[in-house]
Design a protein around this motif. Sequence first.
Motif, PDB file in Angstrom:
ATOM      1  N   HIS A   1       0.858  -1.185   0.000  1.00 18.83           N
ATOM      2  CA  HIS A   1       0.000   0.000   0.000  1.00 18.83           C
ATOM      3  C   HIS A   1       0.898   1.241   0.000  1.00 18.83           C
ATOM      4  O   HIS A   1       1.961   1.257   0.605  1.00 18.83           O
ATOM      5  CB  HIS A   1      -0.903   0.001   1.230  1.00 18.83           C
ATOM      6  CG  HIS A   1      -1.759  -1.229   1.337  1.00 18.83           C
ATOM      7  ND1 HIS A   1      -2.969  -1.376   0.703  1.00 18.83           N
ATOM      8  CD2 HIS A   1      -1.540  -2.406   1.990  1.00 18.83           C
ATOM      9  CE1 HIS A   1      -3.474  -2.557   0.967  1.00 18.83           C
ATOM     10  NE2 HIS A   1      -2.635  -3.209   1.745  1.00 18.83           N
ATOM     11  N   GLY A   2       0.450   2.287  -0.692  1.00 21.25           N
ATOM     12  CA  GLY A   2       1.299   3.462  -0.844  1.00 21.25           C
ATOM     13  C   GLY A   2       2.399   3.243  -1.873  1.00 21.25           C
ATOM     14  O   GLY A   2       3.469   3.847  -1.798  1.00 21.25           O
ATOM     15  N   ALA A   3       2.126   2.377  -2.863  1.00 17.06           N
ATOM     16  CA  ALA A   3       3.149   2.009  -3.842  1.00 17.06           C
ATOM     17  C   ALA A   3       3.585   3.197  -4.685  1.00 17.06           C
ATOM     18  O   ALA A   3       4.752   3.296  -5.070  1.00 17.06           O
ATOM     19  CB  ALA A   3       2.627   0.888  -4.742  1.00 17.06           C
ATOM     20  N   ASP A   4       2.662   4.116  -4.996  1.00 20.30           N
ATOM     21  CA  ASP A   4       3.044   5.271  -5.805  1.00 20.30           C
ATOM     22  C   ASP A   4       4.016   6.173  -5.047  1.00 20.30           C
ATOM     23  O   ASP A   4       4.948   6.734  -5.631  1.00 20.30           O
ATOM     24  CB  ASP A   4       1.806   6.065  -6.214  1.00 20.30           C
ATOM     25  CG  ASP A   4       0.921   5.282  -7.186  1.00 20.30           C
ATOM     26  OD1 ASP A   4       1.386   4.259  -7.729  1.00 20.30           O
ATOM     27  OD2 ASP A   4      -0.232   5.705  -7.397  1.00 20.30           O
ATOM     28  N   ALA A   5       3.804   6.309  -3.733  1.00 17.65           N
ATOM     29  CA  ALA A   5       4.727   7.107  -2.917  1.00 17.65           C
ATOM     30  C   ALA A   5       6.100   6.453  -2.880  1.00 17.65           C
ATOM     31  O   ALA A   5       7.139   7.141  -2.943  1.00 17.65           O
ATOM     32  CB  ALA A   5       4.172   7.272  -1.504  1.00 17.65           C
TER      33      ALA A   5
ATOM     34  N   SER B   1       6.656  -4.822  -7.621  1.00 16.18           N
ATOM     35  CA  SER B   1       6.583  -3.797  -8.659  1.00 16.18           C
ATOM     36  C   SER B   1       5.852  -2.565  -8.161  1.00 16.18           C
ATOM     37  O   SER B   1       4.787  -2.673  -7.547  1.00 16.18           O
ATOM     38  CB  SER B   1       5.861  -4.342  -9.898  1.00 16.18           C
ATOM     39  OG  SER B   1       6.598  -5.377 -10.503  1.00 16.18           O
ATOM     40  N   VAL B   2       6.422  -1.403  -8.457  1.00 20.17           N
ATOM     41  CA  VAL B   2       5.766  -0.135  -8.170  1.00 20.17           C
ATOM     42  C   VAL B   2       5.814   0.714  -9.441  1.00 20.17           C
ATOM     43  O   VAL B   2       6.654   0.516 -10.300  1.00 20.17           O
ATOM     44  CB  VAL B   2       6.411   0.607  -6.982  1.00 20.17           C
ATOM     45  CG1 VAL B   2       6.243  -0.177  -5.705  1.00 20.17           C
ATOM     46  CG2 VAL B   2       7.891   0.892  -7.233  1.00 20.17           C
ATOM     47  N   GLY B   3       4.906   1.673  -9.542  1.00 16.75           N
ATOM     48  CA  GLY B   3       4.784   2.431 -10.778  1.00 16.75           C
ATOM     49  C   GLY B   3       3.686   1.850 -11.639  1.00 16.75           C
ATOM     50  O   GLY B   3       2.880   1.023 -11.200  1.00 16.75           O
ATOM     51  N   GLU B   4       3.634   2.278 -12.892  1.00 17.34           N
ATOM     52  CA  GLU B   4       2.574   1.831 -13.780  1.00 17.34           C
ATOM     53  C   GLU B   4       2.810   0.397 -14.245  1.00 17.34           C
ATOM     54  O   GLU B   4       3.952  -0.026 -14.399  1.00 17.34           O
ATOM     55  CB  GLU B   4       2.462   2.783 -14.973  1.00 17.34           C
ATOM     56  CG  GLU B   4       2.014   4.184 -14.550  1.00 17.34           C
ATOM     57  CD  GLU B   4       1.559   5.030 -15.721  1.00 17.34           C
ATOM     58  OE1 GLU B   4       1.048   4.473 -16.710  1.00 17.34           O
ATOM     59  OE2 GLU B   4       1.728   6.252 -15.645  1.00 17.34           O
TER      60      GLU B   4
ATOM     61  N   PRO C   1       6.306   5.030 -16.227  1.00 17.14           N
ATOM     62  CA  PRO C   1       7.471   4.375 -15.634  1.00 17.14           C
ATOM     63  C   PRO C   1       7.091   3.331 -14.586  1.00 17.14           C
ATOM     64  O   PRO C   1       6.056   3.420 -13.925  1.00 17.14           O
ATOM     65  CB  PRO C   1       8.232   5.537 -14.997  1.00 17.14           C
ATOM     66  CG  PRO C   1       7.164   6.539 -14.667  1.00 17.14           C
ATOM     67  CD  PRO C   1       6.153   6.427 -15.769  1.00 17.14           C
ATOM     68  N   ARG C   2       7.967   2.345 -14.439  1.00 19.24           N
ATOM     69  CA  ARG C   2       7.796   1.266 -13.467  1.00 19.24           C
ATOM     70  C   ARG C   2       9.151   0.915 -12.879  1.00 19.24           C
ATOM     71  O   ARG C   2      10.173   0.952 -13.576  1.00 19.24           O
ATOM     72  CB  ARG C   2       7.200   0.024 -14.132  1.00 19.24           C
ATOM     73  CG  ARG C   2       7.281  -1.262 -13.295  1.00 19.24           C
ATOM     74  CD  ARG C   2       6.763  -2.456 -14.079  1.00 19.24           C
ATOM     75  NE  ARG C   2       6.929  -3.716 -13.347  1.00 19.24           N
ATOM     76  CZ  ARG C   2       7.837  -4.634 -13.642  1.00 19.24           C
ATOM     77  NH1 ARG C   2       8.685  -4.440 -14.643  1.00 19.24           N
ATOM     78  NH2 ARG C   2       7.917  -5.751 -12.934  1.00 19.24           N
TER      79      ARG C   2
END
Length: 208
Positions: free
Chosen positions: A43-47, A145-148, A196-197
């Motif tokens: 949770h909070g992967a975008d951060a 994995s984080v990002g798109e 980006p990922r």
Amino acid sequence: MTAHLQGSLFDQADEVRLGPLTGLARTTLGDGAWIDLLPAWLHGADALFEDLARTVPWRAERRTMYDHEVAVPRLLAHYGARDPLPHPVLDEARAALSAHYAAELGEPFTTAGLCFYRDGRDSVAWHGDRTGRGAHHDTMVAILSVGEPRDLALRPRRGGPSRRVPLGHGDLIVMGGSCQRTWEHAVPKTTKGVGPRISVQFRPHGVR
């Protein structure tokens, strides 16, 4: 490193934290290989993406292919067993994975490799993590994995149909059993307008 990330509508949490691993679902691939998948484990992967994109000392590498030196189409970083990881939640993730798979793996995850796919032109070709013990023994590689989302493609080495698993925004995949020897995986290039990922690959000692 700056990159524009289209944030997930389903993950607007400011706190970066892990969920439980109880939701892992296993798929048998064949030839002794399997994958475990858990969407949105983090949770909070975008951060976390924004933090890693900004603070990790990313390297642009070049490699020799067919007598020519070419740019590796992604940015890289590697953390050994004694290196501090770039965010505390990655230490927590490595410890949680080591505990969860202790009986099956028989050893902890120790290293972390990071890949930054800046857009659809960045990729990784078909391969298995067969440098070291993975060439001869069953092992595991866990990828957070984080990002798109980008597709992780998998195919059997002996031939046969491939499958694709989209990974991003805190998703977890674990490749286990004979997967590194009997299957290959890749992140294909795409002409779609993807953002980006960053992938974080946790491995046991001696597996690359």
